[in-house]
Design a protein around this motif. Structure first.
Motif, PDB file in Angstrom:
ATOM      1  N   GLU A 184       3.851   1.937  14.644  1.00  0.00           N
ATOM      2  CA  GLU A 184       3.114   2.965  15.394  1.00  0.00           C
ATOM      3  C   GLU A 184       2.399   3.921  14.452  1.00  0.00           C
ATOM      4  N   ASP A 185       3.078   4.339  13.387  1.00  0.00           N
ATOM      5  CA  ASP A 185       2.447   5.246  12.422  1.00  0.00           C
ATOM      6  C   ASP A 185       1.270   4.575  11.732  1.00  0.00           C
ATOM      7  N   ALA A 186       1.425   3.301  11.377  1.00  0.00           N
ATOM      8  CA  ALA A 186       0.346   2.593  10.682  1.00  0.00           C
ATOM      9  C   ALA A 186      -0.874   2.449  11.574  1.00  0.00           C
ATOM     10  N   VAL A 187      -0.662   2.113  12.835  1.00  0.00           N
ATOM     11  CA  VAL A 187      -1.787   1.968  13.759  1.00  0.00           C
ATOM     12  C   VAL A 187      -2.495   3.307  13.950  1.00  0.00           C
ATOM     13  N   GLU A 188      -1.724   4.363  14.014  1.00  0.00           N
ATOM     14  CA  GLU A 188      -2.326   5.694  14.174  1.00  0.00           C
ATOM     15  C   GLU A 188      -3.166   6.082  12.962  1.00  0.00           C
ATOM     16  N   ALA A 189      -2.817   5.544  11.788  1.00  0.00           N
ATOM     17  CA  ALA A 189      -3.535   5.891  10.563  1.00  0.00           C
ATOM     18  C   ALA A 189      -4.996   5.484  10.614  1.00  0.00           C
ATOM     19  N   VAL A 190      -5.348   4.444  11.378  1.00  0.00           N
ATOM     20  CA  VAL A 190      -6.731   3.960  11.371  1.00  0.00           C
ATOM     21  C   VAL A 190      -7.693   4.959  12.004  1.00  0.00           C
ATOM     22  N   SER A 191      -7.160   5.941  12.724  1.00  0.00           N
ATOM     23  CA  SER A 191      -8.037   6.952  13.322  1.00  0.00           C
ATOM     24  C   SER A 191      -8.312   8.108  12.368  1.00  0.00           C
ATOM     25  N   GLY A 192      -7.752   8.051  11.163  1.00  0.00           N
ATOM     26  CA  GLY A 192      -7.958   9.137  10.203  1.00  0.00           C
ATOM     27  C   GLY A 192      -8.323   8.633   8.831  1.00  0.00           C
ATOM     28  N   LEU A 193      -9.393   7.841   8.738  1.00  0.00           N
ATOM     29  CA  LEU A 193      -9.765   7.208   7.475  1.00  0.00           C
ATOM     30  C   LEU A 193     -10.698   8.059   6.614  1.00  0.00           C
ATOM     31  N   GLU A 194     -11.262   9.116   7.174  1.00  0.00           N
ATOM     32  CA  GLU A 194     -12.236   9.901   6.423  1.00  0.00           C
ATOM     33  C   GLU A 194     -11.545  10.888   5.482  1.00  0.00           C
ATOM     34  N   LYS A 227       1.133  11.938   8.311  1.00  0.00           N
ATOM     35  CA  LYS A 227       2.278  11.691   7.461  1.00  0.00           C
ATOM     36  C   LYS A 227       1.779  11.093   6.146  1.00  0.00           C
ATOM     37  N   LEU A 228       2.612  11.180   5.100  1.00  0.00           N
ATOM     38  CA  LEU A 228       2.196  10.637   3.808  1.00  0.00           C
ATOM     39  C   LEU A 228       1.883   9.149   3.912  1.00  0.00           C
ATOM     40  N   ALA A 229       2.710   8.379   4.619  1.00  0.00           N
ATOM     41  CA  ALA A 229       2.466   6.942   4.751  1.00  0.00           C
ATOM     42  C   ALA A 229       1.124   6.675   5.413  1.00  0.00           C
ATOM     43  N   GLN A 230       0.766   7.492   6.390  1.00  0.00           N
ATOM     44  CA  GLN A 230      -0.523   7.312   7.065  1.00  0.00           C
ATOM     45  C   GLN A 230      -1.667   7.623   6.118  1.00  0.00           C
ATOM     46  N   MET A 231      -1.532   8.684   5.332  1.00  0.00           N
ATOM     47  CA  MET A 231      -2.597   9.012   4.380  1.00  0.00           C
ATOM     48  C   MET A 231      -2.713   7.920   3.318  1.00  0.00           C
ATOM     49  N   ALA A 232      -1.577   7.365   2.885  1.00  0.00           N
ATOM     50  CA  ALA A 232      -1.620   6.307   1.873  1.00  0.00           C
ATOM     51  C   ALA A 232      -2.341   5.070   2.397  1.00  0.00           C
ATOM     52  N   LEU A 233      -2.109   4.730   3.663  1.00  0.00           N
ATOM     53  CA  LEU A 233      -2.822   3.593   4.262  1.00  0.00           C
ATOM     54  C   LEU A 233      -4.303   3.908   4.413  1.00  0.00           C
ATOM     55  N   ALA A 234      -4.602   5.111   4.889  1.00  0.00           N
ATOM     56  CA  ALA A 234      -6.004   5.498   5.046  1.00  0.00           C
ATOM     57  C   ALA A 234      -6.726   5.482   3.701  1.00  0.00           C
ATOM     58  N   TRP A 235      -6.021   5.873   2.651  1.00  0.00           N
ATOM     59  CA  TRP A 235      -6.636   5.939   1.322  1.00  0.00           C
ATOM     60  C   TRP A 235      -7.053   4.552   0.837  1.00  0.00           C
ATOM     61  N   VAL A 236      -6.190   3.531   0.997  1.00  0.00           N
ATOM     62  CA  VAL A 236      -6.582   2.200   0.520  1.00  0.00           C
ATOM     63  C   VAL A 236      -7.711   1.623   1.372  1.00  0.00           C
ATOM     64  N   LEU A 237      -7.834   2.084   2.619  1.00  0.00           N
ATOM     65  CA  LEU A 237      -8.867   1.566   3.524  1.00  0.00           C
ATOM     66  C   LEU A 237     -10.158   2.383   3.467  1.00  0.00           C
ATOM     67  N   PRO A 250       0.807  -1.219   0.000  1.00  0.00           N
ATOM     68  CA  PRO A 250       0.000   0.000   0.000  1.00  0.00           C
ATOM     69  C   PRO A 250       0.842   1.272   0.000  1.00  0.00           C
ATOM     70  N   LEU A 251       2.117   1.159   0.356  1.00  0.00           N
ATOM     71  CA  LEU A 251       3.036   2.309   0.305  1.00  0.00           C
ATOM     72  C   LEU A 251       3.934   2.248  -0.927  1.00  0.00           C
ATOM     73  N   GLN A 252       3.588   1.373  -1.860  1.00  0.00           N
ATOM     74  CA  GLN A 252       4.349   1.206  -3.113  1.00  0.00           C
ATOM     75  C   GLN A 252       5.837   1.055  -2.818  1.00  0.00           C
ATOM     76  N   HIS A 253       6.126   0.079  -1.937  1.00  0.00           N
ATOM     77  CA  HIS A 253       7.505  -0.262  -1.578  1.00  0.00           C
ATOM     78  C   HIS A 253       8.268   0.928  -0.993  1.00  0.00           C
ATOM     79  N   GLY A 254       7.550   1.794  -0.288  1.00  0.00           N
ATOM     80  CA  GLY A 254       8.190   2.900   0.403  1.00  0.00           C
ATOM     81  C   GLY A 254       8.162   4.217  -0.340  1.00  0.00           C
ATOM     82  N   ILE A 255       7.745   4.200  -1.609  1.00  0.00           N
ATOM     83  CA  ILE A 255       7.692   5.455  -2.365  1.00  0.00           C
ATOM     84  C   ILE A 255       6.670   6.407  -1.750  1.00  0.00           C
TER      85      ILE A 255
END
Length: 328
Positions: A304-314, A275-285, A222-227
């Motif tokens: 930690e960043d990935a877990v925090e991303a689930v609180s910002g899915l909207e 963070k961009l990684a958090q938004m990228a995870l939220a976007w696929v979800l 989901p992060l396109q190999h870190g990109i």
């Protein structure tokens, strides 16, 4: 003696996988990289324990993960015995077979011989009686689909797996496989495709098939190999995947044109308080069409960043339109 965090379920969210009775965490941890025989056991142990303490109950493996092949399962099996044995009933453990694993005609693909031997090997490496999910890792162009699906059904009936899944199957292949499995009495639980803001191919049919067939989805890369992180904004670091031998990410994948898009996405993420990684995870979800996002991790902060991303899915419609415009 490890004791899991009493608050481990406070911040993670869970979704039903398709029309099954099984829930997956929105974030799952993959052991594709950083958990093999060439890696530090203690570092891998710390990452896995942090994930479980954060409510990540699903750990995704395959017979060939390492390197060397098989060593990620061995590492995870060792950790199960030392730390996680009391929590086995709280864990979802998945593995796969289909890519090259051993010499000769039965060490890859999708014959009944190959899949049966592979699940037995995986169970021995992890010292388990069963896995929760067993996947066919890729379609086999030379084995009848009925044979491969019958092998998956038989593995469930033998008690070696609770559920079965598919990975890297195209939409029509998925539909056919799903209908064979339903007729056998072992419905397909989940499909594992690649999906990110930079790779949206599953939107062209596969997601619709999964919804029609009642199959969940767990997306890898989901992060396109870190990109889709801050990893490459200032160039390719010597210790990065793009600087190494990875066949999935090369320096040419990180062009200045692509980096400029990543910078604009980063600005949008920052405006959202992510963070961009958090938004990228939220976007696929977003919108609930994806059951779980499968991450890799080499640092505690990645988890930690990935877990925090689930609180910002909207996302607002304006934000989604901005993302599409940046990537157009």
């Amino acid at each position: 003696m490890y004791k899991a965090d009493d608050k481990r379920y406070d911040n993670m969210l869970y979704r039903w996988s398709g029309k099954s009775g099984l829930k997956l965490p929105l974030i799952s941890l993959g052991l594709w990289h950083n958990f093999g025989g060439i890696d530090s056991y203690e570092k891998g142990r710390e990452l896995i324990r942090t994930a479980f303490d954060s409510g990540i109950t699903h750990f995704d493996l395959a017979n060939n993960y390492g390197p060397p092949a098989g060593s990620a399962e061995e590492m995870f099996g060792r950790l199960l015995q030392s730390d996680l044995a009391p929590y086995r009933d709280e864990l979802l453990i998945s593995t796969k077979a289909g890519y090259y694993m051993w010499p000769g005609p039965y060490g890859e693909w999708g014959s009944k011989k190959s899949l049966t031997a592979s699940i037995d090997q995986s169970l021995r490496r992890m010292n388990l009686d069963y896995v929760d999910i067993f996947y066919h890792h890729r379609p086999d162009p030379n084995t009848p689909l009925e044979e491969t699906m019958s092998a998956l059904d038989g593995i469930v009936r033998q008690g070696k797996a609770l559920y079965v899944g598919l990975s890297n199957y195209k939409p029509e292949e998925t539909r056919q496989a799903s209908r064979i499995l339903k007729a056998l009495g072992t419905p397909c639980l989940i499909h594992q495709p690649s999906y990110s803001m930079l790779n949206r191919t599953i939107e062209a049919g596969l997601l619709d098939v999964l919804e029609e067939e009642g199959i969940g989805s767990i997306v890898f890369a989901p992060l396109q190999h870190g990109i889709l992180s801050d990893r490459y904004l200032n160039g390719i670091a010597a210790d990065s995947r793009a600087a190494g031998p990875s066949p999935f990410l090369k320096p040419q994948d990180i062009s200045e044109e692509r980096l400029e898009k990543v910078r604009r996405l980063t600005d949008l993420a920052n405006a959202r308080g992510q963070k961009l990684a958090q938004m990228a995870l939220a976007w696929v979800l977003r919108r609930g069409r994806v059951t779980s996002a499968l991450i890799g991790a080499s640092k505690i902060s990645h988890i930690e960043d990935a877990v925090e991303a689930v609180s910002g899915l909207e996302f607002s419609e304006e934000e989604l339109a901005a993302i599409d415009s940046i990537l157009a």
